[in-house]
Each structure stands twice: as C-alpha cells, then as structure tokens.
Design a protein around this motif. Structure first.
Motif, PDB file in Angstrom:
ATOM      1  N   ILE A   1       0.570  -1.468   0.300  1.00  0.00           N
ATOM      2  CA  ILE A   1      -0.168   0.262  -0.114  1.00  0.00           C
ATOM      3  C   ILE A   1       0.357   1.911   0.311  1.00  0.00           C
ATOM      4  N   GLY A   2       0.334   2.559  -1.043  1.00  0.00           N
ATOM      5  CA  GLY A   2       1.020   3.536  -0.997  1.00  0.00           C
ATOM      6  C   GLY A   2      -0.120   3.970  -0.044  1.00  0.00           C
ATOM      7  N   PHE A   3       0.623   5.208   0.267  1.00  0.00           N
ATOM      8  CA  PHE A   3      -0.460   6.077   1.393  1.00  0.00           C
ATOM      9  C   PHE A   3       0.305   7.483   1.440  1.00  0.00           C
ATOM     10  N   VAL A   4      -0.929   8.707   0.150  1.00  0.00           N
ATOM     11  CA  VAL A   4      -0.563  10.320   0.371  1.00  0.00           C
ATOM     12  C   VAL A   4      -1.696  10.221   2.140  1.00  0.00           C
ATOM     13  N   TYR A   5      -1.242  11.120   2.690  1.00  0.00           N
ATOM     14  CA  TYR A   5      -1.397  11.866   4.062  1.00  0.00           C
ATOM     15  C   TYR A   5      -2.733  13.095   3.495  1.00  0.00           C
ATOM     16  N   GLN A   6      -3.836  13.868   3.879  1.00  0.00           N
ATOM     17  CA  GLN A   6      -4.155  14.861   3.699  1.00  0.00           C
ATOM     18  C   GLN A   6      -3.411  16.203   4.465  1.00  0.00           C
ATOM     19  N   PHE A   7      -2.505  15.243   5.767  1.00  0.00           N
ATOM     20  CA  PHE A   7      -0.825  16.575   5.949  1.00  0.00           C
ATOM     21  C   PHE A   7      -0.125  15.533   5.764  1.00  0.00           C
ATOM     22  N   HIS A   8       0.849  16.239   4.795  1.00  0.00           N
ATOM     23  CA  HIS A   8       2.036  15.380   4.090  1.00  0.00           C
ATOM     24  C   HIS A   8       2.520  14.280   5.024  1.00  0.00           C
ATOM     25  N   HIS A   9       3.218  14.687   5.930  1.00  0.00           N
ATOM     26  CA  HIS A   9       3.410  13.585   7.136  1.00  0.00           C
ATOM     27  C   HIS A   9       4.705  13.327   6.623  1.00  0.00           C
ATOM     28  N   LEU A  10       5.659  14.014   5.581  1.00  0.00           N
ATOM     29  CA  LEU A  10       7.222  13.973   5.353  1.00  0.00           C
ATOM     30  C   LEU A  10       7.759  14.133   6.707  1.00  0.00           C
ATOM     31  N   LEU A  11       8.775  13.232   6.761  1.00  0.00           N
ATOM     32  CA  LEU A  11       9.681  13.603   7.553  1.00  0.00           C
ATOM     33  C   LEU A  11      10.328  14.999   7.459  1.00  0.00           C
ATOM     34  N   PRO A  12      11.061  15.526   8.961  1.00  0.00           N
ATOM     35  CA  PRO A  12      11.035  17.213   8.775  1.00  0.00           C
ATOM     36  C   PRO A  12      12.758  16.978   8.457  1.00  0.00           C
ATOM     37  N   GLU A  13      12.899  16.055   9.309  1.00  0.00           N
ATOM     38  CA  GLU A  13      14.656  16.070   8.964  1.00  0.00           C
ATOM     39  C   GLU A  13      15.035  15.433   7.582  1.00  0.00           C
ATOM     40  N   PHE A  14      14.674  14.919   6.460  1.00  0.00           N
ATOM     41  CA  PHE A  14      15.107  14.423   5.585  1.00  0.00           C
ATOM     42  C   PHE A  14      15.191  15.380   5.376  1.00  0.00           C
ATOM     43  N   THR A  15      16.311  15.467   3.461  1.00  0.00           N
ATOM     44  CA  THR A  15      15.440  16.348   1.983  1.00  0.00           C
ATOM     45  C   THR A  15      14.030  14.909   1.238  1.00  0.00           C
ATOM     46  N   ALA A  16      13.368  15.348   0.198  1.00  0.00           N
ATOM     47  CA  ALA A  16      12.434  15.203  -0.758  1.00  0.00           C
ATOM     48  C   ALA A  16      12.918  14.024  -0.750  1.00  0.00           C
ATOM     49  N   LEU A  17      14.776  13.739  -1.946  1.00  0.00           N
ATOM     50  CA  LEU A  17      14.782  13.476  -2.083  1.00  0.00           C
ATOM     51  C   LEU A  17      14.856  11.574  -1.093  1.00  0.00           C
ATOM     52  N   GLU A  18      15.705  11.608   0.839  1.00  0.00           N
ATOM     53  CA  GLU A  18      15.751  10.808   1.375  1.00  0.00           C
ATOM     54  C   GLU A  18      14.538  10.433   1.851  1.00  0.00           C
ATOM     55  N   ASN A  19      13.508  11.134   1.594  1.00  0.00           N
ATOM     56  CA  ASN A  19      11.677  11.107   1.970  1.00  0.00           C
ATOM     57  C   ASN A  19      11.739   9.914   1.029  1.00  0.00           C
ATOM     58  N   ILE A  20      12.185   9.813   0.357  1.00  0.00           N
ATOM     59  CA  ILE A  20      11.534   8.700  -1.273  1.00  0.00           C
ATOM     60  C   ILE A  20      12.359   7.618  -0.793  1.00  0.00           C
ATOM     61  N   ILE A  21      13.315   8.036  -0.459  1.00  0.00           N
ATOM     62  CA  ILE A  21      14.322   6.469  -0.471  1.00  0.00           C
ATOM     63  C   ILE A  21      14.293   5.776   0.957  1.00  0.00           C
ATOM     64  N   LEU A  22      14.239   6.094   1.878  1.00  0.00           N
ATOM     65  CA  LEU A  22      13.533   5.735   3.392  1.00  0.00           C
ATOM     66  C   LEU A  22      12.626   4.823   2.816  1.00  0.00           C
ATOM     67  N   PRO A  23      11.909   4.463   2.491  1.00  0.00           N
ATOM     68  CA  PRO A  23      10.909   3.937   2.818  1.00  0.00           C
ATOM     69  C   PRO A  23      11.206   2.562   1.565  1.00  0.00           C
ATOM     70  N   GLN A  24      11.550   2.543   0.534  1.00  0.00           N
ATOM     71  CA  GLN A  24      12.914   1.990   0.160  1.00  0.00           C
ATOM     72  C   GLN A  24      13.647   1.010  -0.168  1.00  0.00           C
ATOM     73  N   LEU A  25      14.454   1.365   1.049  1.00  0.00           N
ATOM     74  CA  LEU A  25      15.403   0.790   1.836  1.00  0.00           C
ATOM     75  C   LEU A  25      14.638  -0.168   3.374  1.00  0.00           C
ATOM     76  N   ALA A  26      13.776   0.450   3.773  1.00  0.00           N
ATOM     77  CA  ALA A  26      12.907  -0.147   4.532  1.00  0.00           C
ATOM     78  C   ALA A  26      12.667  -2.152   4.011  1.00  0.00           C
ATOM     79  N   ASN A  27      12.071  -1.896   2.789  1.00  0.00           N
ATOM     80  CA  ASN A  27      11.835  -2.911   1.616  1.00  0.00           C
ATOM     81  C   ASN A  27      12.442  -3.358   1.190  1.00  0.00           C
ATOM     82  N   GLY A  28      13.661  -3.594   1.387  1.00  0.00           N
ATOM     83  CA  GLY A  28      14.965  -4.504   0.449  1.00  0.00           C
ATOM     84  C   GLY A  28      14.944  -3.816  -0.352  1.00  0.00           C
ATOM     85  N   THR A  29      14.827  -2.692  -0.863  1.00  0.00           N
ATOM     86  CA  THR A  29      15.983  -2.086  -1.929  1.00  0.00           C
ATOM     87  C   THR A  29      17.501  -1.961  -1.418  1.00  0.00           C
ATOM     88  N   SER A  30      17.904  -1.329  -3.006  1.00  0.00           N
ATOM     89  CA  SER A  30      19.345  -0.763  -2.300  1.00  0.00           C
ATOM     90  C   SER A  30      19.024   0.065  -2.353  1.00  0.00           C
TER      91      SER A  30
END
Ligand code: ATP
Ligand code: MG
Length: 227
Positions: free
Chosen positions: A90-119
């Motif tokens: 499942i991919g979820f887009v929240y009503q209020f974005h809930h991005l991680l504030p201490e990480f960059t835009a790119l990192e916010n998209i990379i992190l869930p992939q690393l958690a899912n086992g992507t290189s």
C-alpha cells in the motif's frame, strides 16, 4: 490469483465508543476495488473520508468489518502482519503530507524503499525518476519545511509510489495544487496505473478531477454508494 486489490466488507468505525462524545463514522461501508481501477472518493468535510482511508490502509483498526487486501483478510491480524502487508502493498498519501522533517525530499522517497529491502542505488534512481515525473526534481535536496505546500504534496505522492504499491490510497492529494499541477500529477498517477495495474482510491473535493476517474463513490451517512 484474485483481481480484487481491496475489498471492504461492512466496515464500521466508532470513535470514543461508549463515551458521551461517541461518534459513529462508518456504519457498514462496502467497496470492491479491482486491479487497474482508479476510483474517486467524495464526501463533505467531516463525513469520514480520512477515517475510511486510514482503516483501509491498515493505519487504524475498524470497530468491526473486514479489510481484505489481494484476497488476504487482515482484520484481527497481528500488528506485525498488518505492517508487513502495508509496507509491501500500500502507498498512502496523507491529507497533511507527514513527510519526515529532518530529511530531504529525495531521502523521504528513498527511506521506505530501504525499509523494504531495495538497494541504495536503485532506491535513489527510482526516487529521482519519481520526482522528475511530478516536476520537483530541482528541489530534491530540500527539506519539507523549505518546500511549498504543493511541492510537499507532490513529494508525498512520490513517497507513496516508492515501493510500487498494488494499492494507492490518497487523501486529497491535490488539495494544495493549482489546476494545471493537479492535472499533471493525476496524469502521472494514471500512467503508473496503466503501467503496473495498480488500483487507487482517491479522496478529493475536486469534482472535475473526480469526473476523470473510472468511478466515483460517495461516503454518506457512514456508507458508500456508487455515484
Ligand atoms: N480520533 C478521533 N476521535 C474522535 N472523533 C474523530 C477522530 N477522528 C475523526 N473524528 C471525527 O470523525 C468524523 C470524520 O472525520 P474524518 O477526518 O474522517 O472526515 P473527512 O471526511 O476526512 O473530513 P475532511 O474533508 O474535513 O478531511 C468527524 O466528525 C471527526 O470529528
Ligand atoms: Mg479528511
């Protein structure tokens, strides 16, 4: 192998059950979402769109009823089983974005992939491609607080798409976008849906956008009806 990506059966959700401020939001909502289908969810403010999406997205538990993801019933399963199903499917887009504030835009998209086992290399390439597709690649090194509301929403959309979900649930993903940018993001969503067979349920107050989707369902008095 089922063609049904998501099935909601007789979902009920009551907040503060048994208290004076009890609110019965869902009163037996049913929905069947097939592969490749993009469905709009419309309802007035406070009707329960976010509640429905959170329950369908396994972020919250229903009071009763069943959430079935790709044929697997998940009500009453362990938190761990639900987290695994959510992360992979499942991919979820929240009503209020809930991005991680201490990480960059790119990192916010990379992190869930690393958690899912992507290189790391593949995760970065995919994150860059997604940002490019929604027109925010020039802001990839910025943190959420340095982005406009519409840019934050687009980054949140990319994050939801990061692991190539079977199901996208989006809670007013175009609320902060001008009509042209909203159309562009919708086009990207449709492209990805066509390429992957993903199904999507998208809450929106934008009736023009809702009209471009395959179907429109309305949440009223706690139940879903076809419009
Ligand atoms: N945690 C909670 N505790 C108690 N009541 C809640 C809670 N969350 C939501 N509600 C109530 O449930 C109802 C539905 O809220 P919900 O956020 O699902 O509506 P919505 O359709 O997403 O509204 P909007 O369009 O304004 O985002 C509202 O009456 C709200 O006050
Ligand atoms: Mg809401």
């Amino acid at each position: 192998m089922t063609d049904l990506v998501l099935e909601l059966r007789n979902l009920r959700k009551t907040y503060n059950a048994g208290c004076v401020n009890e609110v019965e939001v869902l009163k037996g909502a049913d929905l069947r979402l097939k592969r490749g289908e993009v469905v709009a969810l419309i309802a007035p403010s406070g009707a329960g769109k976010s509640t429905l999406l959170h329950v369908a997205g396994l972020l919250d538990q229903a009071s009763s009823g069943e959430v079935v993801l790709a044929g697997e019933a998940l009500t009453g399963r362990s938190d761990n089983a639900r987290t695994m199903a959510r992360r992979g499917g499942i991919g979820f887009v929240y009503q209020f974005h809930h991005l991680l504030p201490e990480f960059t835009a790119l990192e916010n998209i990379i992190l869930p992939q690393l958690a899912n086992g992507t290189s790391e290399r593949a995760a970065k390439a995919r994150a860059e491609d997604l940002l490019e597709r929604v027109g925010v690649s020039d802001r990839k090194g910025h943190r959420p607080a340095e982005l406009s509301g519409g840019q934050q929403q687009r980054v949140a959309f990319c994050r939801a798409m990061a692991n190539g979900p079977q199901l996208l649930l989006a809670d007013e993903p175009t609320g902060n976008l001008d009509p042209e940018t909203a159309d562009q993001m919708f086009e990207t969503l449709m492209e990805i849906t066509r390429d992957t067979g993903m199904a999507a349920l998208i809450a929106t107050h934008n009736h023009e956008l809702a009209g471009k989707m395959d179907r429109v369902v309305k949440l009223e008095n706690g139940v879903l009806t076809e419009v």
